[in-house]
Design an enzyme around this catalytic site. Structure first.
Site, PDB file in Angstrom:
ATOM      1  N   SER A  19       0.846  -1.183   0.000  1.00  0.00           N
ATOM      2  CA  SER A  19       0.000   0.000   0.000  1.00  0.00           C
ATOM      3  C   SER A  19       0.886   1.239   0.000  1.00  0.00           C
ATOM      4  O   SER A  19       2.082   1.166   0.298  1.00  0.00           O
ATOM      5  CB  SER A  19      -0.909  -0.010   1.235  1.00  0.00           C
ATOM      6  OG  SER A  19      -1.755   1.122   1.259  1.00  0.00           O
ATOM      7  N   CYS A  20       0.291   2.380  -0.351  1.00  0.00           N
ATOM      8  CA  CYS A  20       1.037   3.655  -0.305  1.00  0.00           C
ATOM      9  C   CYS A  20       0.010   4.773  -0.223  1.00  0.00           C
ATOM     10  O   CYS A  20      -1.023   4.604   0.432  1.00  0.00           O
ATOM     11  CB  CYS A  20       1.949   3.790  -1.531  1.00  0.00           C
ATOM     12  SG  CYS A  20       1.078   3.775  -3.114  1.00  0.00           S
ATOM     13  N   GLY A  21       0.261   5.900  -0.860  1.00  0.00           N
ATOM     14  CA  GLY A  21      -0.703   6.986  -0.825  1.00  0.00           C
ATOM     15  C   GLY A  21      -1.869   6.778  -1.775  1.00  0.00           C
ATOM     16  O   GLY A  21      -3.029   6.909  -1.405  1.00  0.00           O
TER      17      GLY A  21
END
Length: 285
Positions: free
Chosen positions: A243-245
């Site tokens: 996951s990230c932004g």
């Protein structure tokens, strides 16, 4: 032709391929440059200004993205992906090489999209356009020439992507490890999220591996160093969910994990833009 397992190629290798008419015929070069919303740069204009010869622009922000969603650049349907990618001249037999103008930022997103759509013969240019320019290789400018459509046909692989509701049910599953690519300050909620209305923090049981830790000047660390990074956070049997932004830099981790020998990799497409905005999903600070 390289092995599909070789997910990363050098500027020298690509230049050699493009310099040989026979080898070049099987290669499609795609510029997947994209920038954060607060960066005042136009990737398509920069593509027109300077690009690797024969490159086409892979617009995953607008054209090759799911319509009718408030979330940015979500993975489109297989039908939409097929239509838009064929327009870029991609065939089922093409070796797709993807780069971006920052060195290593958004190109892995394109790589992951092709993997999720069933195309294994796809590589990312290590160091991207900066490495190409630094080596002094030829470039093109101006509007690209018209091309014939390819025969590419996507075959969606659901194991490469996960949605929020499914992920929420797996938060306590020891068979998975969620790894967050955002900078540590955002993961630890010591700074606010850059997008308005998004909560700070991280998912329960997630671990943090900022994507920049895997890179040096836009190039990936050596494979053994990448292995050490992932071995420190997970075991070889776990499914890795990244996951990230907004689902871009998570793909840097997915690519690095594959390069390090981890085959069971998945990207949470909505990432923190979706998770942090929905009060139904738990957040740890």
């Amino acid at each position: 032709m390289i092995s599909p397992a070789n997910n990363i190629v050098s500027a020298a290798w690509l230049n050699q391929q493009l310099s040989d008419a026979v080898l070049a015929a099987s290669i499609v070069v795609l510029d997947a440059s994209a920038f954060m919303p607060d960066v005042p740069r136009d990737p398509q204009q920069e593509f027109i200004d300077v690009r690797i010869p024969t490159a086409r622009f892979f617009d995953f922000n607008h054209k090759i993205a799911a319509p009718n969603t408030d979330l940015p650049h979500m993975l489109p349907s297989a039908d939409l992906f097929t239509t838009e990618v064929a327009k870029l001249g991609v065939n089922n037999t093409s070796h797709v090489v993807i780069y971006d103008s920052q060195g290593m930022f958004s190109a892995p997103r394109g790589w992951w999209m092709f993997k999720a759509m069933g195309h294994d013969n796809v590589s990312v240019l290590d160091g991207g356009l900066p490495a190409w320019l630094a080596a002094g290789y030829a470039t093109q400018t101006g509007e690209p020439a018209a091309i014939e459509s390819g025969d590419f046909c996507a075959k969606f692989r659901p194991n490469w992507v996960i949605d929020a509701d499914t992920l929420c049910q797996k938060l306590d599953d020891k068979q998975i490890q969620i790894i967050d690519a955002r900078p540590s300050a955002r993961f630890l909620a010591t700074v606010k999220e850059p997008r308005a209305g998004i909560r700070s923090g991280h998912m329960p049981n997630a671990k943090n591996l900022p994507f920049g830790n895997l890179l040096v000047n836009g190039h990936f660390l050596a494979t053994e160093q990448l292995k050490q990074q992932f071995d420190g956070l997970s075991n070889n049997q776990q499914q890795l969910i990244f996951s990230c932004g907004s689902g871009v830099t998570a793909c840097i981790l997915a690519l690095a994990a594959q390069q390090a020998g981890r085959d069971n990799v998945t990207v949470y497409d909505g990432s923190w833009t979706e998770w942090g905005a929905n009060e139904n999903y738990p957040v740890v600070k």
